[in-house]
Design a protein around this motif. Structure first.
Motif, PDB file in Angstrom:
ATOM      1  N   ASN A 169       0.883  -1.296   0.144  1.00  0.00           N
ATOM      2  CA  ASN A 169      -0.072   0.020  -0.080  1.00  0.00           C
ATOM      3  C   ASN A 169       0.837   1.147   0.112  1.00  0.00           C
ATOM      4  OD1 ASN A 169      -2.411  -1.534   0.256  1.00  0.00           O
ATOM      5  ND2 ASN A 169      -1.866  -2.035   2.304  1.00  0.00           N
ATOM      6  N   GLY A 170       2.164   1.197  -0.276  1.00  0.00           N
ATOM      7  CA  GLY A 170       2.976   2.141  -0.216  1.00  0.00           C
ATOM      8  C   GLY A 170       4.303   2.034   0.574  1.00  0.00           C
ATOM      9  N   GLY A 171       4.331   2.824   1.750  1.00  0.00           N
ATOM     10  CA  GLY A 171       5.728   2.679   2.614  1.00  0.00           C
ATOM     11  C   GLY A 171       5.802   3.302   3.769  1.00  0.00           C
ATOM     12  N   VAL A 172       7.354   3.375   4.386  1.00  0.00           N
ATOM     13  CA  VAL A 172       7.070   4.405   5.496  1.00  0.00           C
ATOM     14  C   VAL A 172       8.810   5.194   5.231  1.00  0.00           C
ATOM     15  CG1 VAL A 172       7.960   4.561   7.871  1.00  0.00           C
ATOM     16  CG2 VAL A 172       5.961   3.499   7.154  1.00  0.00           C
ATOM     17  N   LEU A 173       8.828   6.487   5.220  1.00  0.00           N
ATOM     18  CA  LEU A 173      10.158   6.921   5.492  1.00  0.00           C
ATOM     19  C   LEU A 173      10.350   7.151   6.909  1.00  0.00           C
ATOM     20  CD1 LEU A 173       9.744   9.846   2.964  1.00  0.00           C
ATOM     21  CD2 LEU A 173      11.602   8.310   2.819  1.00  0.00           C
ATOM     22  N   LEU A 174      11.807   6.865   7.434  1.00  0.00           N
ATOM     23  CA  LEU A 174      12.101   7.646   8.563  1.00  0.00           C
ATOM     24  C   LEU A 174      13.044   8.717   8.382  1.00  0.00           C
ATOM     25  CD1 LEU A 174      12.040   6.654  11.611  1.00  0.00           C
ATOM     26  CD2 LEU A 174      14.475   5.384  11.088  1.00  0.00           C
ATOM     27  N   LEU A 175      12.662   9.784   8.851  1.00  0.00           N
ATOM     28  CA  LEU A 175      13.447  11.068   8.729  1.00  0.00           C
ATOM     29  C   LEU A 175      13.605  11.756  10.012  1.00  0.00           C
ATOM     30  CD1 LEU A 175      11.103  13.317   8.546  1.00  0.00           C
ATOM     31  CD2 LEU A 175      11.155  12.478   6.259  1.00  0.00           C
ATOM     32  N   THR A 176      14.661  12.696  10.188  1.00  0.00           N
ATOM     33  CA  THR A 176      14.705  13.696  11.353  1.00  0.00           C
ATOM     34  C   THR A 176      14.321  15.344  10.935  1.00  0.00           C
ATOM     35  OG1 THR A 176      16.774  12.315  11.886  1.00  0.00           O
ATOM     36  CG2 THR A 176      16.692  14.485  12.996  1.00  0.00           C
ATOM     37  N   ARG A 177      13.775  15.786  11.883  1.00  0.00           N
ATOM     38  CA  ARG A 177      13.235  16.883  11.740  1.00  0.00           C
ATOM     39  C   ARG A 177      13.907  17.990  12.841  1.00  0.00           C
ATOM     40  NH1 ARG A 177       6.881  15.943   9.767  1.00  0.00           N
ATOM     41  NH2 ARG A 177       7.481  15.647   7.622  1.00  0.00           N
ATOM     42  N   LYS A 178      13.728  19.320  12.765  1.00  0.00           N
ATOM     43  CA  LYS A 178      14.260  20.296  13.764  1.00  0.00           C
ATOM     44  C   LYS A 178      13.387  20.282  15.003  1.00  0.00           C
ATOM     45  CE  LYS A 178      16.568  23.351  10.496  1.00  0.00           C
ATOM     46  NZ  LYS A 178      16.624  24.780  10.193  1.00  0.00           N
ATOM     47  N   GLY A 179      13.980  20.292  16.149  1.00  0.00           N
ATOM     48  CA  GLY A 179      12.999  20.242  17.408  1.00  0.00           C
ATOM     49  C   GLY A 179      13.612  21.479  18.236  1.00  0.00           C
ATOM     50  N   ASP A 180      13.062  21.413  19.476  1.00  0.00           N
ATOM     51  CA  ASP A 180      13.307  22.465  20.465  1.00  0.00           C
ATOM     52  C   ASP A 180      14.087  21.994  21.636  1.00  0.00           C
ATOM     53  OD1 ASP A 180      13.350  24.900  21.825  1.00  0.00           O
ATOM     54  OD2 ASP A 180      10.894  24.715  22.340  1.00  0.00           O
ATOM     55  N   CYS A 181      15.205  22.626  21.861  1.00  0.00           N
ATOM     56  CA  CYS A 181      15.828  22.272  23.103  1.00  0.00           C
ATOM     57  C   CYS A 181      15.351  22.831  24.655  1.00  0.00           C
ATOM     58  CB  CYS A 181      17.368  22.727  23.265  1.00  0.00           C
ATOM     59  SG  CYS A 181      18.358  21.837  21.990  1.00  0.00           S
ATOM     60  N   GLY A 182      14.501  23.985  24.258  1.00  0.00           N
ATOM     61  CA  GLY A 182      13.977  24.391  25.551  1.00  0.00           C
ATOM     62  C   GLY A 182      14.880  25.420  26.422  1.00  0.00           C
ATOM     63  N   GLY A 183      14.357  25.698  27.482  1.00  0.00           N
ATOM     64  CA  GLY A 183      15.168  26.473  28.580  1.00  0.00           C
ATOM     65  C   GLY A 183      15.725  25.811  29.477  1.00  0.00           C
ATOM     66  N   GLY A 184      16.044  24.557  29.426  1.00  0.00           N
ATOM     67  CA  GLY A 184      16.849  23.769  30.841  1.00  0.00           C
ATOM     68  C   GLY A 184      17.983  24.046  30.544  1.00  0.00           C
ATOM     69  N   THR A 185      18.686  23.749  31.984  1.00  0.00           N
ATOM     70  CA  THR A 185      20.040  24.155  32.140  1.00  0.00           C
ATOM     71  C   THR A 185      21.111  22.990  32.023  1.00  0.00           C
ATOM     72  OG1 THR A 185      19.395  25.865  33.603  1.00  0.00           O
ATOM     73  CG2 THR A 185      21.775  25.156  33.794  1.00  0.00           C
ATOM     74  N   LEU A 186      21.965  23.106  31.239  1.00  0.00           N
ATOM     75  CA  LEU A 186      23.007  22.041  31.253  1.00  0.00           C
ATOM     76  C   LEU A 186      24.027  21.877  32.207  1.00  0.00           C
ATOM     77  CD1 LEU A 186      23.527  22.283  27.150  1.00  0.00           C
ATOM     78  CD2 LEU A 186      21.866  21.081  28.087  1.00  0.00           C
ATOM     79  N   CYS A 187      24.391  20.786  32.452  1.00  0.00           N
ATOM     80  CA  CYS A 187      25.402  20.846  33.796  1.00  0.00           C
ATOM     81  C   CYS A 187      26.943  21.163  33.271  1.00  0.00           C
ATOM     82  CB  CYS A 187      25.419  19.343  34.271  1.00  0.00           C
ATOM     83  SG  CYS A 187      23.818  18.834  34.937  1.00  0.00           S
ATOM     84  N   GLY A 188      26.932  21.399  31.884  1.00  0.00           N
ATOM     85  CA  GLY A 188      28.332  21.684  31.285  1.00  0.00           C
ATOM     86  C   GLY A 188      28.170  21.501  29.679  1.00  0.00           C
ATOM     87  N   GLY A 189      29.027  22.118  29.191  1.00  0.00           N
ATOM     88  CA  GLY A 189      29.143  21.999  27.539  1.00  0.00           C
ATOM     89  C   GLY A 189      28.308  23.283  27.080  1.00  0.00           C
ATOM     90  N   SER A 190      28.296  23.264  25.948  1.00  0.00           N
ATOM     91  CA  SER A 190      27.330  24.189  25.130  1.00  0.00           C
ATOM     92  C   SER A 190      26.279  23.487  24.641  1.00  0.00           C
ATOM     93  CB  SER A 190      28.126  24.832  24.097  1.00  0.00           C
ATOM     94  OG  SER A 190      28.600  23.941  23.074  1.00  0.00           O
ATOM     95  N   SER A 191      25.061  24.257  24.007  1.00  0.00           N
ATOM     96  CA  SER A 191      23.823  23.769  23.548  1.00  0.00           C
ATOM     97  C   SER A 191      23.799  23.137  21.959  1.00  0.00           C
ATOM     98  CB  SER A 191      22.986  25.127  23.260  1.00  0.00           C
ATOM     99  OG  SER A 191      21.688  24.561  22.572  1.00  0.00           O
ATOM    100  N   SER A 192      23.354  22.197  21.691  1.00  0.00           N
ATOM    101  CA  SER A 192      23.399  21.583  20.449  1.00  0.00           C
ATOM    102  C   SER A 192      21.856  21.118  20.137  1.00  0.00           C
ATOM    103  CB  SER A 192      23.924  19.905  20.734  1.00  0.00           C
ATOM    104  OG  SER A 192      25.475  20.114  21.281  1.00  0.00           O
ATOM    105  N   PRO A 193      21.812  20.786  18.880  1.00  0.00           N
ATOM    106  CA  PRO A 193      20.415  20.806  18.293  1.00  0.00           C
ATOM    107  C   PRO A 193      19.439  19.759  19.065  1.00  0.00           C
ATOM    108  CG  PRO A 193      22.015  20.623  16.372  1.00  0.00           C
ATOM    109  CD  PRO A 193      22.759  20.769  17.838  1.00  0.00           C
ATOM    110  N   CYS A 194      18.289  20.036  19.230  1.00  0.00           N
ATOM    111  CA  CYS A 194      17.406  19.096  19.780  1.00  0.00           C
ATOM    112  C   CYS A 194      16.439  18.493  18.823  1.00  0.00           C
ATOM    113  CB  CYS A 194      16.880  19.372  20.986  1.00  0.00           C
ATOM    114  SG  CYS A 194      17.990  19.746  22.468  1.00  0.00           S
ATOM    115  N   ASN A 195      16.696  17.619  17.871  1.00  0.00           N
ATOM    116  CA  ASN A 195      15.791  17.217  16.873  1.00  0.00           C
ATOM    117  C   ASN A 195      14.919  16.037  17.240  1.00  0.00           C
ATOM    118  OD1 ASN A 195      16.845  19.339  15.306  1.00  0.00           O
ATOM    119  ND2 ASN A 195      18.664  17.841  14.584  1.00  0.00           N
ATOM    120  N   THR A 196      14.067  15.870  16.260  1.00  0.00           N
ATOM    121  CA  THR A 196      13.029  14.704  16.267  1.00  0.00           C
ATOM    122  C   THR A 196      13.118  13.766  15.380  1.00  0.00           C
ATOM    123  OG1 THR A 196      11.365  16.254  15.526  1.00  0.00           O
ATOM    124  CG2 THR A 196      11.382  16.129  17.843  1.00  0.00           C
ATOM    125  N   MET A 197      12.617  12.447  15.653  1.00  0.00           N
ATOM    126  CA  MET A 197      12.597  11.390  14.520  1.00  0.00           C
ATOM    127  C   MET A 197      11.255  11.097  14.201  1.00  0.00           C
ATOM    128  SD  MET A 197      14.653   9.478  12.954  1.00  0.00           S
ATOM    129  CE  MET A 197      16.173   9.086  13.970  1.00  0.00           C
TER     130      MET A 197
END
Length: 462
Positions: A169-197
């Motif tokens: 009947n067709g099929g399925v793609l599996l792909l990634t899209r842009k997401g939101d990291c929000g305002g949470g605080t990281l314990c160290g390092g720098s921000s990175s993308p927060c994407n969705t599958m």
């Protein structure tokens, strides 16, 4: 969770980051639109065919559409709806597909880099071809029996293509899209993308039917919230499998864990099953986290035991393992060269998986626990590919210069069948060969230029 990593992931910290054909019956058939002077014709010349791409049987020249039955078949037999010729030894056909849009290049082929293209067998004998454009879109086109585009491709918003699979009947793609990291605080390092599958269900015209996020970000849960499961920079590639009703996605995932007033980001893998209406299906082997610091997630449906089988490469003890619960398949070492290849059903029970360490490929047989048979192959490679090849056989392929070398094995004791042969397509470490019901296999690879894709098909073998 094991944190002594091949790539320790604590909020953005990275700690390490046969030209001759051996089988006389192997023949290259080239089709495509490179104007008669591109790689297709060059390959034909190198393999002893006339410069115009014609062989002694009158095969169509490069730059023209040849019927699928045009390949040499000593037996005269054909297989499947496409009447693909069945030979006594593997016959390789390559076709260059003009996409009309720019296709993302291979780049460094790193485990965090985008995947350019993927292919899937359609039940009617053709294929679905997916590719990542350079415009933030994932494209999807239908291929006919001649491995040429039929109609116009469709496209979907996506920043990274993972896989494509198909059904009646067709099929399925599996792909990634842009997401939101929000305002949470990281314990160290720098921000990175927060994407969705996402799984994108499409019909036989290539149009979207539904979509389902298989990570867990919502308006109330962003990437830097405790309990989030999302796609970060770390290895996140995924694969699809189909049980006849449901699709399963198995992929690398980021894991957000509260640590006092801040959060740490770890990495593992996740498997989710989605039903025919687009709803998540509980059970069926789904899990939140399987292998820790996982890469090369591989999955297959096993109808003999009615379950999805999976393997990962993991730096938790540096091994090839089964997830959820952890079970070692093969022990490796933490030298930065461990790579998990693909998964194929064995002849009677259990599975074969290809993996490599130190530039040497192995075939490992296992069932529900540790390997019970190891075959060290002649392949000197860091990135082996494995795919079912007709009844009772599998094909191992690996990079060899600007093309690939392949070897057929049986799926019983993994004995070699014939000698090695060349597949005239450029290898990509993280892309996959796909099996077809007629016994052929196909691989989508970079084409002659930025708007073409090469389809390398190994025709069925008697």
């Amino acid at each position: 969770m094991e944190l002594r990593a091949r790539r320790r992931l604590i909020v953005g910290v990275v700690a390490g980051t046969v030209a001759a054909v051996a089988l006389a019956a192997v023949v290259y058939v080239t089709t495509g639109g490179d104007g008669g002077g591109g790689p297709g014709v060059q390959a034909a010349q190198q393999d002893g065919l006339p410069a115009d791409g014609m062989n002694a049987a009158g095969l169509a020249s490069a730059g023209q559409s040849a019927p699928a039955s045009a390949s040499v078949s000593a037996s005269g037999q054909t297989a499947g709806a496409c009447s693909r010729p069945v030979g006594a030894a593997p016959v390789v056909k390559v076709t260059d597909v003009a996409t009309g849009v720019r296709v993302t290049g291979y780049g460094r082929e790193g485990d965090t880099d985008p995947l350019p293209m993927a292919i899937a067998a359609a039940p009617g004998g053709g294929s679905w071809l997916a590719w990542l454009g350079t415009d933030g879109r994932v494209y999807l086109g239908r291929l006919g029996c001649d491995d040429k585009l039929v109609g116009s491709p469709t496209s979907f918003t996506g920043i990274d293509l993972q896989d494509v699979a198909a059904d009646a009947n067709g099929g399925v793609l599996l792909l990634t899209r842009k997401g939101d990291c929000g305002g949470g605080t990281l314990c160290g390092g720098s921000s990175s993308p927060c994407n969705t599958m996402h799984m994108i269900r499409f019909d036989n015209s290539g149009k979207q039917v539904w979509e389902r996020q298989v990570t867990n970000l919502t308006g109330d849960r962003t990437g830097y919230d405790d309990g989030a499961r999302f796609i970060w920079w770390y290895q996140h590639h995924g694969r699809l499998a189909y049980d006849g009703t449901n699709y399963a996605a198995y992929f690398g995932v980021a894991i957000t864990v509260k640590n006092g007033a801040c959060v740490d980001i770890h990495e593992g893998d996740r498997m989710q099953v989605v039903g025919p209406s687009g709803a998540l299906v509980p059970g069926r082997g789904s899990f939140e986290v399987g292998c820790s610091h996982s890469w090369t997630t591989r999955i297959a449906w096993d109808p003999r035991v009615s379950r999805f089988a999976m393997v990962c490469a993991t730096d938790n003890a540096c091994r090839i393992a089964q997830p959820n619960p952890y079970r070692t398949v093969a022990a490796g070492t933490c030298d930065g060269t461990l790579f998990g290849g693909d998964l194929v059903l064995a002849a009677s029970k259990g599975y074969w998986t290809a993996w490599s360490q130190g530039g040497k490929a192995r075939l490992e047989h296992f069932s529900t626990g540790a390997s019970d048979a190891t075959v060290t192959t002649s392949a000197k490679t860091g990135h082996p590919h494995l795919v079912a090849y007709g009844s009772g056989r599998m094909l191992l392929a690996w990079e060899s210069g600007s093309s690939m070398t392949a070897q057929v094995y049986d799926t019983g004791a993994a004995r070699t069948v014939g000698g090695t042969f060349t597949v005239d397509a450029k290898d990509h470490a993280y892309q996959a060969f796909k099996a077809y019901p007629d016994g052929s296999v196909a691989y989508a690879a970079a084409g002659a230029n930025a708007t073409t894709i090469r389809i390398a098909r190994v025709q069925p073998m008697a």
